[in-house]
Design a protein around this motif. Structure first.
Motif, mmCIF file in Angstrom:
data_model
loop_
_atom_site.group_PDB
_atom_site.id
_atom_site.type_symbol
_atom_site.label_atom_id
_atom_site.label_comp_id
_atom_site.label_asym_id
_atom_site.label_seq_id
_atom_site.Cartn_x
_atom_site.Cartn_y
_atom_site.Cartn_z
ATOM 1 N N ASP B 91 0.833 -1.181 0.000
ATOM 2 C CA ASP B 91 0.000 0.000 0.000
ATOM 3 C C ASP B 91 0.873 1.237 0.000
ATOM 4 O O ASP B 91 2.015 1.211 0.416
ATOM 5 C CB ASP B 91 -0.944 -0.006 1.205
ATOM 6 N N GLU B 92 0.323 2.297 -0.514
ATOM 7 C CA GLU B 92 1.067 3.540 -0.530
ATOM 8 C C GLU B 92 0.120 4.698 -0.317
ATOM 9 O O GLU B 92 -0.972 4.740 -0.891
ATOM 10 C CB GLU B 92 1.780 3.716 -1.871
ATOM 11 N N VAL B 93 0.576 5.610 0.482
ATOM 12 C CA VAL B 93 -0.228 6.795 0.756
ATOM 13 C C VAL B 93 0.030 7.780 -0.361
ATOM 14 O O VAL B 93 1.156 8.233 -0.569
ATOM 15 C CB VAL B 93 0.180 7.410 2.102
ATOM 16 N N MET B 94 -1.015 8.126 -1.094
ATOM 17 C CA MET B 94 -0.801 9.039 -2.204
ATOM 18 C C MET B 94 -0.772 10.476 -1.759
ATOM 19 O O MET B 94 -0.016 11.279 -2.277
ATOM 20 C CB MET B 94 -1.893 8.835 -3.250
ATOM 21 N N LEU B 126 -8.496 1.429 -4.044
ATOM 22 C CA LEU B 126 -8.238 2.810 -3.646
ATOM 23 C C LEU B 126 -9.129 3.162 -2.475
ATOM 24 O O LEU B 126 -10.308 2.840 -2.482
ATOM 25 C CB LEU B 126 -8.525 3.751 -4.817
ATOM 26 N N ILE B 138 -4.872 7.352 7.890
ATOM 27 C CA ILE B 138 -4.144 6.424 7.013
ATOM 28 C C ILE B 138 -4.607 4.999 7.246
ATOM 29 O O ILE B 138 -4.851 4.238 6.304
ATOM 30 C CB ILE B 138 -2.621 6.557 7.258
ATOM 31 N N ILE B 142 -6.414 2.642 4.443
ATOM 32 C CA ILE B 142 -5.866 1.353 3.993
ATOM 33 C C ILE B 142 -6.942 0.281 4.046
ATOM 34 O O ILE B 142 -7.081 -0.536 3.135
ATOM 35 C CB ILE B 142 -4.653 0.956 4.861
#
Lengths: 463, 277
Positions: B91-94, B126, B138, B142
């Protein structure tokens, strides 16, 4: 958040918070005089601009000169989402006030610890009746739709110390094992006439004062010598739950609560045993019989037996507030994407999804909980879905004293996992079972008083 | 409160305080203490499923996400996705965006987190969450992202050598005024797209694609939703390899009532996966 750098000026108590990305921004200020503030602001801004390169936007802000205004690009003032935000705030406030006791299931160290004279809270198996003699009547023990006797789900020992008559108080939950009956039950619970309701899920309340004919007034010593003051009524030997009023015609020893159970027992084992029992007991006394025959629970479909242990929910709170240490790297872009706000509508979901998300968040503190208990006037049950909730008008009055009912406890679907219920298309499944009990915990002529149950089934709408 | 509890306890003696009267200290199980020591890992292992599908996944009767997609079953617990996709799920925090609401006492700032999850092999999701603290936002995002994971179909531009690397055909997705069109690209082209959809496509596992967008792509919400819609359509497009008639199989709920394994089910799944390759 970056630390505020204070602009300490004697004339005004003004705190200027400097964000590296966006420049000076005024957050709090105690205004002594508006003119002084304005001057100070201008002076500070000019100061900053001399030191660093700033875009002309700041000058524009100065001209409008509202202390609370901020650069529009970076930070937004939410105007559309007022209602949602307020709702969220209210929810948080409510939940913080009342303390909820959670119930967890555990295998008992010794099954004898769950007998009725030790006043246990348990799930599955057979009920440990509080009043062992005046058990629920024939009409109230069967499912309103299929006519099968109900199966024991769990019982909670919930005494109320304020009143004499509720020194011992037990709540029993029974339900029919068929999902088809539960679906029909959904229609029934919406009808507001409790006298004529036929349900497939029932809650019984039983209470006794400290001195009663069934148990001693001294607390149990838990050393193996405790026993009740007398025997209870004979129970059905198939389910071990209900009173065995009917007797087998041939051997006159096996007792049943209903014809259905007699048929089941006959087919499985009794056909063979009946003749043997007749032969051996022909010459013995009739008074001996009740004690010598052990309580055989022949049914294999009873749910596995557990003990319910209670813990307060607030003891799990410290874990939830741990900071997340694995997400320190933020990919933040320099330019501002104002219209990310529109993603809110698309991805945050509708009512049902939101209530499910907050339900999950709440139980995530203690994911193994099966019971939530809170006997407080302000207490509200934790609803998994937003659809299928009762309004205040849907909850009827107590059928014995006419007083109002209040929420006492709710059963969560984790119990199905512990019971090992199969996951077929027609097997039992619920989102929550909520029990409302008489606020005054009234006395009535029956020993086991029926209370109001609300079942919420999980909707099959996709997320 | 503690005092009153003590008094009542004294009245009742050893009768047991029952529910709503505090924890059972005498049994000494110390659930709270033990779990605090264990930390986060224990919580994840102790997932107790709440839904029927969750129980099936926990038992291990459902082994891949495709079985859930095949029957359009709603996924309500993110642990299901975690169990099925395993450690490949990244996962990545945009973006973390502070949003403010004006109140009488100043501004109330909350943080909105945008997180994209994906395993780089045909699944993306997303999630967006707003909360008072960054960490909470966050975490919530997720979870929401994991719940919204969709399958992505990949194909070839030309020769069917190696693994699929691009979209199987020209697809277009639309949301609001934004339309995003994805066109198959030869190997080595890379993802030719704007910054934000490029990230989403990377998580989806698409290696080469040409894109073309139209409309107000400045509205990033619509832009990202349009690329999502586009990726959704990759499995909705009927190509000649899918012309064979489907043999309907039982849903996971029905399947495990009988103890017999169903060989036909395995064949169908293999077909779909082989055709992609």
């Amino acid at each position: 958040m970056p630390l505020p750098s204070t602009h300490a000026c004697e004339d005004c108590l003004l705190l200027v918070y400097t964000d590296i990305r966006t420049g000076p921004r005024i957050l709090f200020g105690a205004v002594l005089s508006s003119f002084l503030i304005v001057d100070c602001v201008i002076a500070y801004m000019l100061e900053e601009m001399e030191m660093e390169d700033k875009n002309p936007n700041n000058l524009q802000d100065l001209s409008s000169l509202r202390i609370s205004s901020l650069e529009e690009e970076e930070v937004e003032v939410e105007e559309d989402d007022y209602e949602d935000d307020e709702e969220e705030e209210e929810e948080d406030d409510d939940e913080d006030e009342v303390s909820v006791a959670l119930g967890f299931v555990e295998k008992p160290k010794n099954p004898r610890l769950l007998l009725r004279h030790l006043f246990p809270s348990k799930a599955g198996g057979v009920p440990a009746w509080l009043d062992p003699v005046n058990l629920p009547s024939e009409k109230s023990r069967v499912c309103g739709f299929c006519g099968e006797p109900l199966q024991f789900l769990l019982q909670v020992y919930a005494p109320i110390s304020e009143k004499e008559s509720t020194f011992h108080r037990m709540l029993f939950v029974f339900m029919c094992t068929s999902m088809a009956c539960l679906l029909q039950d959904q229609h029934e619970q919406w009808k507001r006439r409790p006298e004529t309701q036929c349900r497939s899920v029932k809650v019984f309340r039983c209470q006794l004062p400290r001195s009663n004919p069934f148990y001693s007034s001294e607390p149990p010593r838990h050393d193996g010598t405790d026993k009740p003051s007398g025997d209870g009524a004979a129970l059905c030997c198939w389910c071990g739950t209900w009173k065995g009023e009917k007797v087998c015609g041939s051997c006159k020893k096996a007792r049943y609560c209903s014809e259905k159970h007699q048929v089941m027992h006959w087919r499985s084992a009794h056909k063979v045993e009946c003749r043997q029992i007749c032969a051996t007991f022909q010459t013995s006394d009739s008074s001996h019989n009740q004690r010598t025959l052990p309580l055989m629970v022949s049914s294999k479909t009873l749910w596995p037996e557990y003990e319910i242990v209670s813990e307060d929910e607030c003891s799990f709170d410290t874990e939830a507030s741990e900071a997340s240490d694995d997400k320190s790297s933020l990919v933040s872009k320099a330019e501002v994407d104002e219209m990310f706000k529109s993603l809110l509508d698309k991805f945050e979901g509708n009512d049902d999804q939101r209530s499910w998300a907050s339900f999950q968040g709440r139980i995530a503190k203690a994911p193994e909980q099966v019971l939530r208990y809170c006997r407080d006037v302000k207490a509200k049950p934790l609803w998994p879905m937003s659809s299928g909730r009762p309004s205040n008008a849907d909850i009827p009055k107590c059928s014995y004293c006419g007083g109002p009912l209040c929420f006492e406890f709710q059963v969560l679907p984790q119990l199905l996992y512990y019971f090992g219920v199969k996951n077929d298309i027609d097997s039992l499944d619920w989102a929550t079972i909520v029990a409302y009990t008489c606020m005054a915990s009234c006395e009535a002529s029956v020993s086991y008083k029926e209370e109001f149950v609300w079942v919420q089934l999980s909707s099959s709408s996709p997320i | 409160m503690a005092e009153r509890g003590g008094e009542r306890g004294g009245d009742r003696g050893g009768f047991g305080r029952g529910f709503g009267r505090g924890g059972r200290g005498d049994r000494g199980r110390g659930r709270g203490g033990g779990r605090r020591g264990g930390g986060r890992r224990e919580e994840e292992e102790k997932w107790v499923p709440v839904t029927k599908l969750g129980r099936l996944v926990k038992e291990g009767k459902i082994r891949s996400l495709e079985q859930i997609y095949l029957h359009s079953l709603p996924v309500k617990e993110h642990q299901i996705i975690e169990t099925l996709l395993g450690p490949q799920l990244k996962d990545e925090v945009m973006k973390i965006m502070p949003v403010q609401k004006q109140t009488r006492a100043g501004q109330r700032t909350r943080f909105k987190a945008f997180v994209v999850v994906g395993d780089g092999n045909g699944h993306v999701g997303l999630g967006v969450k707003c909360s008072k603290e960054v960490a909470t936002a966050i975490r919530g995002a997720i979870i929401l992202a994991k719940l919204s994971v969709i399958p992505v179909r990949r194909g070839y531009w030309g020769n069917k050598i190696g693994k699929p690397h691009t979209v199987p055909c020209k697809v277009t997705g639309k949301c609001g005024s934004v339309t995003v069109r994805m066109v198959p690209a030869p190997r080595g082209s890379g993802i030719v797209a704007a910054r934000v959809p490029k990230k989403v496509l990377q998580f989806a596992g698409i290696e080469d694609v040409f894109t073309s967008s139209r409309g107000s792509t400045k509205t990033l919400g619509n832009f990202v939703k349009a690329t999502f819609d586009c990726l959704l359509k990759t499995y909705g497009f009927l190509t000649p390899d899918l012309w064979r008639e489907t043999r309907f199989t039982k849903s996971p709920f029905q399947e495990y009532t009988d103890l017999l394994a169903k060989p036909t089910k395995a064949i169908i799944l293999d077909d779909v996966e082989k055709l992609d390759a």
